[in-house]
Enzyme design. Structure first.
Site, PDB file in Angstrom:
ATOM      1  CE  LYS A  62      -3.547   2.837   0.259  1.00  0.00           C
ATOM      2  NZ  LYS A  62      -4.273   3.033   1.357  1.00  0.00           N
ATOM      3  CE  LYS A  84      -2.614   7.232   7.188  1.00  0.00           C
ATOM      4  NZ  LYS A  84      -3.695   6.039   7.275  1.00  0.00           N
TER       5      LYS A  84
END
Lengths: 301, 301
Positions: free
Chosen positions: B175, B243
């Site tokens: 990811k 983030k």
């Protein structure tokens, strides 16, 4: 009424020019050619072209002259050098440059040709040797609409995505945009491959999960698998990519546009060039990050 | 013999969690839920879920517990905080974290759960709210093959590209690779849009010529048109992108991998955050280059 097809002259018989000439001839267009060296000429003659003895002679035989050479000075020399094509171009004829060169030089050449009543299109291409051979090039065309219509039969013989993007010079600007995006995508590919590899994840599995989604790119789908096979043969040579990035950065500087990622990729390619990799394919960019991380990307992780 | 379907508990009912729960229920899977705030719970109840009073209670009711929350500390709190799910998970049960968090924290959580004979998968997703609603998420799964098989009916209710990429933590690594590539593609998009605009070329024409070729990307095809419409609504919010880039850069630092373009994009997004744009969509990255070039990208050039 425009005669269709016009007689075509073609200058520049390299990796791209040869198959482009073959496709023109296969579409029933007569082509006379000139090239700096013999092998290109022999290939074009074998495909059915006729040979002219100079750029000027090519232009005398032709209604439309096409060039595809390396850089801005090459186009300038072929047009305005000794025995240059400009001497042979008659008023009302059309000059089409399909090289990738400076947008500013392109506008200058067009202005000089306009004084002789010769129209000019810039029509750089993407799609590489494969696209040139298959007649599926993308062609980004700058110039006036009448000339674009006149040139369309030629473009359709050589490509399948033909976009008239604006006035003279706009084709080159769009080509530089294309090179900017593509080069940055190569760095994206390199960063995610090296991250996966060093983390111990099979980069082939990473590509399988990532390539078809929102992080997908042509480069990730087409060049990353070559990296996994340690295949650094060109596709597109680093030295030509660097020439194009130099043109993009120079154009951006003239315009007052900051291109931070383009500049970064250009610097990383410098490192590869200094190691003698200038004739390798652009996917070799991954080796700059590999060497910094002390790791080598390979299938199986 | 694995019971199918297992009873499922689901923690985290935000933009992603709500439609994911709805798809589980529509595929005949019973789901009990918990969320930090009421609106998510109400939405899940309306879709047919049952409410549990704490993460621990969710786990007591379930054979498989799924979380999708914001960051590493959130997963840790939901699992091991007061009334945490770990207290309710029985030996032999399965914990699946579908958040995007740190691969290292993921491996640590998995080790702590293994002491209680609870298996863990990390299964972060891409595809956004649209993919969650349509049940077409890409799911990158790390963990043991037996647990992946057990979880497959859940994954197939929520996604359509399900890739088992390696052991626990590998899903998160992939990811992060996805976020690295996607973020860099946003900068590529921004650089070519601003270059075209400042050069006086219609950026819509540039996209038409470039998007389908070797410089193409999902971002160029899907987010660049929003820039032309001056539409900066999220898709994916800048604060969440940041983030994820922090996680990627931290993982890379631990591994000893240099990610120069990722770091560059992260810095440029900082500039937008400082201007209050943290809730806007990631395509707003183009505004950093626009402000430096003193130009605004718009349809028509």
């Amino acid at each position: 009424m425009v005669t269709h097809p016009d007689r075509v002259g073609f200058i520049g018989l390299g990796i791209m020019g040869r198959p482009m000439v073959a496709n023109l001839i296969q579409n029933g267009i007569a082509v006379s050619v000139w090239n700096r060296s013999r092998p290109g000429i022999e290939a074009a003659l074998a495909a059915g072209a006729t040979e002219a003895e100079s750029p000027e002679a090519v232009a005398r035989d032709s209604d439309i002259v096409v060039t595809i050479v390396t850089d801005s000075p090459d186009v300038e020399a072929v047009l305005f050098g000794p025995d240059g094509a400009a001497n042979g171009l008659r008023p009302g004829s059309l000059f089409i440059d399909m090289s990738t060169i400076s947008p500013a030089v392109t506008r200058d050449l067009a202005a000089r040709l306009a004084e002789r009543d010769v129209a000019m299109l810039d029509a750089p291409v993407s799609g590489g040797e494969g696209g040139a051979t298959a007649g599926t090039l993308s062609i980004m065309v700058g110039g006036d609409a009448h000339s674009v219509t006149r040139a369309r039969p030629l473009f359709e013989a050589m490509g399948n995505t033909i976009v008239h993007v604006g006035p003279v010079g706009a084709g080159q600007t769009v080509k530089l945009c294309n090179q900017v995006a593509g080069a940055i995508h190569l760095l994206a590919m390199s960063e995610c491959l090296v991250l996966a590899q060093k983390a111990g994840v099979d980069p082939a599995k990473m590509l399988e999960a990532v390539s078809s989604g929102a992080a997908g790119s042509w480069m990730l789908s087409n060049l990353a698998p070559r990296v996994l096979d340690r295949d650094f043969a060109p596709g597109f040579m680093i030295k030509l990519q660097q020439k194009d990035l130099r043109l993009a950065l120079a154009a951006a500087q003239e315009l007052g546009v900051a291109l931070p990622a383009t500049a970064l990729v250009h610097q990383l390619f410098h490192a590869l060039e200094s190691q003698g990799a200038e004739d390798e394919g652009t996917q070799a960019l991954v080796r700059t990050l590999e060497s910094m991380a002390g790791v080598q990307v390979q299938r199986g992780g």
